[in-house]
Scaffold this motif. Sequence first.
Motif, short mmCIF file in Angstrom:
data_model
loop_
_atom_site.label_atom_id
_atom_site.label_comp_id
_atom_site.label_asym_id
_atom_site.label_seq_id
_atom_site.Cartn_x
_atom_site.Cartn_y
_atom_site.Cartn_z
N TYR A 158 0.85 -1.19 0.00
CA TYR A 158 0.00 0.00 0.00
C TYR A 158 0.88 1.24 0.00
O TYR A 158 1.89 1.29 0.71
N CYS A 159 0.49 2.24 -0.78
CA CYS A 159 1.22 3.51 -0.73
C CYS A 159 0.37 4.63 -0.14
O CYS A 159 0.84 5.75 0.01
N ALA A 160 -0.89 4.33 0.19
CA ALA A 160 -1.76 5.29 0.87
C ALA A 160 -2.86 4.52 1.57
O ALA A 160 -3.25 3.44 1.13
N LEU A 161 -3.34 5.07 2.67
CA LEU A 161 -4.49 4.52 3.38
C LEU A 161 -5.65 5.49 3.27
O LEU A 161 -5.45 6.71 3.30
N PHE A 162 -6.86 4.96 3.16
CA PHE A 162 -8.04 5.80 3.01
C PHE A 162 -8.78 5.95 4.33
O PHE A 162 -8.78 5.05 5.18
N ASP A 163 -9.43 7.11 4.46
CA ASP A 163 -10.33 7.39 5.59
C ASP A 163 -9.66 7.20 6.95
O ASP A 163 -10.32 6.83 7.92
N ASP A 164 -8.36 7.43 7.00
CA ASP A 164 -7.60 7.24 8.23
C ASP A 164 -6.94 8.57 8.58
O ASP A 164 -6.02 9.01 7.90
N GLU A 165 -7.42 9.22 9.63
CA GLU A 165 -6.91 10.54 10.00
C GLU A 165 -5.53 10.44 10.65
O GLU A 165 -5.32 9.62 11.54
N TYR A 166 -4.60 11.27 10.19
CA TYR A 166 -3.25 11.29 10.76
C TYR A 166 -2.72 12.71 10.75
O TYR A 166 -3.18 13.57 9.99
N GLU A 167 -1.76 12.95 11.61
CA GLU A 167 -1.20 14.29 11.79
C GLU A 167 -0.11 14.57 10.76
O GLU A 167 0.72 13.71 10.47
N VAL A 168 -0.13 15.79 10.21
CA VAL A 168 0.85 16.21 9.22
C VAL A 168 1.41 17.57 9.61
O VAL A 168 0.66 18.44 10.06
N GLN A 169 2.71 17.74 9.46
CA GLN A 169 3.33 19.04 9.62
C GLN A 169 4.27 19.21 8.44
O GLN A 169 5.30 18.54 8.34
N ASP A 170 3.89 20.07 7.48
CA ASP A 170 4.69 20.26 6.27
C ASP A 170 4.66 21.72 5.86
O ASP A 170 4.29 22.58 6.66
N THR A 171 5.03 22.01 4.61
CA THR A 171 5.08 23.40 4.16
C THR A 171 3.71 24.06 4.12
O THR A 171 3.61 25.28 4.08
N HIS A 172 2.64 23.26 4.13
CA HIS A 172 1.29 23.80 4.09
C HIS A 172 0.76 24.16 5.48
O HIS A 172 -0.22 24.88 5.60
N GLY A 173 1.40 23.62 6.54
CA GLY A 173 0.97 23.91 7.90
C GLY A 173 0.99 22.68 8.78
O GLY A 173 1.61 21.67 8.47
N HIS A 174 0.28 22.79 9.90
CA HIS A 174 0.19 21.71 10.89
C HIS A 174 -1.29 21.34 10.98
O HIS A 174 -2.12 22.18 11.36
N TYR A 175 -1.63 20.10 10.63
CA TYR A 175 -3.03 19.73 10.50
C TYR A 175 -3.21 18.22 10.54
O TYR A 175 -2.25 17.47 10.52
N MET A 176 -4.46 17.80 10.59
CA MET A 176 -4.82 16.40 10.44
C MET A 176 -5.26 16.20 8.99
O MET A 176 -5.88 17.09 8.40
N GLU A 177 -4.93 15.05 8.43
CA GLU A 177 -5.24 14.80 7.02
C GLU A 177 -5.96 13.47 6.85
O GLU A 177 -5.68 12.50 7.55
N ILE A 178 -6.90 13.44 5.92
CA ILE A 178 -7.61 12.23 5.53
C ILE A 178 -7.57 12.13 4.02
O ILE A 178 -7.83 13.13 3.32
N ILE A 179 -7.24 10.96 3.48
CA ILE A 179 -7.28 10.74 2.04
C ILE A 179 -8.58 10.00 1.70
O ILE A 179 -8.83 8.91 2.22
N ASP A 180 -9.39 10.63 0.87
CA ASP A 180 -10.66 10.05 0.47
C ASP A 180 -10.45 8.81 -0.41
O ASP A 180 -9.46 8.70 -1.14
#
Length: 200
Positions: free
Chosen positions: A27-49
């Motif tokens: 797998y190279c991505a998981l769906f509908d799984d919220e995880y924390e991200v800190q990158d050039t866009h900011g600090h946030y939680m992300e979910i991939i549809d």
Amino acid sequence: MATITRAWPLDDITVRRSGDGRTVEAYCALFDDEYEVQDTHGHYMEIIDRAAFDHALSQGLTRTSVLFNHGMTVHGTPDAIASVPLGTPIEVRPDSRGLLTVTRYNRSALADATLEAIRHGDITGQSFRGRVYRSSPTRVPKVRPGAALPTVVRYELGLTDYGPTPVPVNAEPMMVAVRSSGVRSGAEWLERIRALCVDG
């Protein structure tokens, strides 16, 4: 448009005794799984549809490369050896868990060393890179100190490349199987790759 790179640790690697050991499922991505991200866009939680890669996959895989660590060193600088494709995507498809990739690895020193590192558990991540086409919200909101992190849902993503990485960030297991037949750090692993490619 922004480009994102996401990586997850690998776990439960199964070596199947079929074929010649050069087909890797991961797998190279998981769906509908919220995880924390800190990158050039900011600090946030992300979910991939679940449908995030549908448009990219409808265009075919001819523009999707399989690269070690996105063709970069473990320090994030371009690497000529890692920029050589490891193999050919045979199948990339979404399932109930995430984006499953099936890759036929080449017969090269780079691919051989990568397969060996995967089998021995020395490669610890699988990753993808792609452009962000549609998200909600469109931009990551700024976070006030002490406030909860905002959640960003990625509804449409590109797929420029995917492949193994020694420096995973996210927390879910991704490797499914290496259909078959003591390097311990990313820097040591790259040194081994270089030696094999030069000496081999």
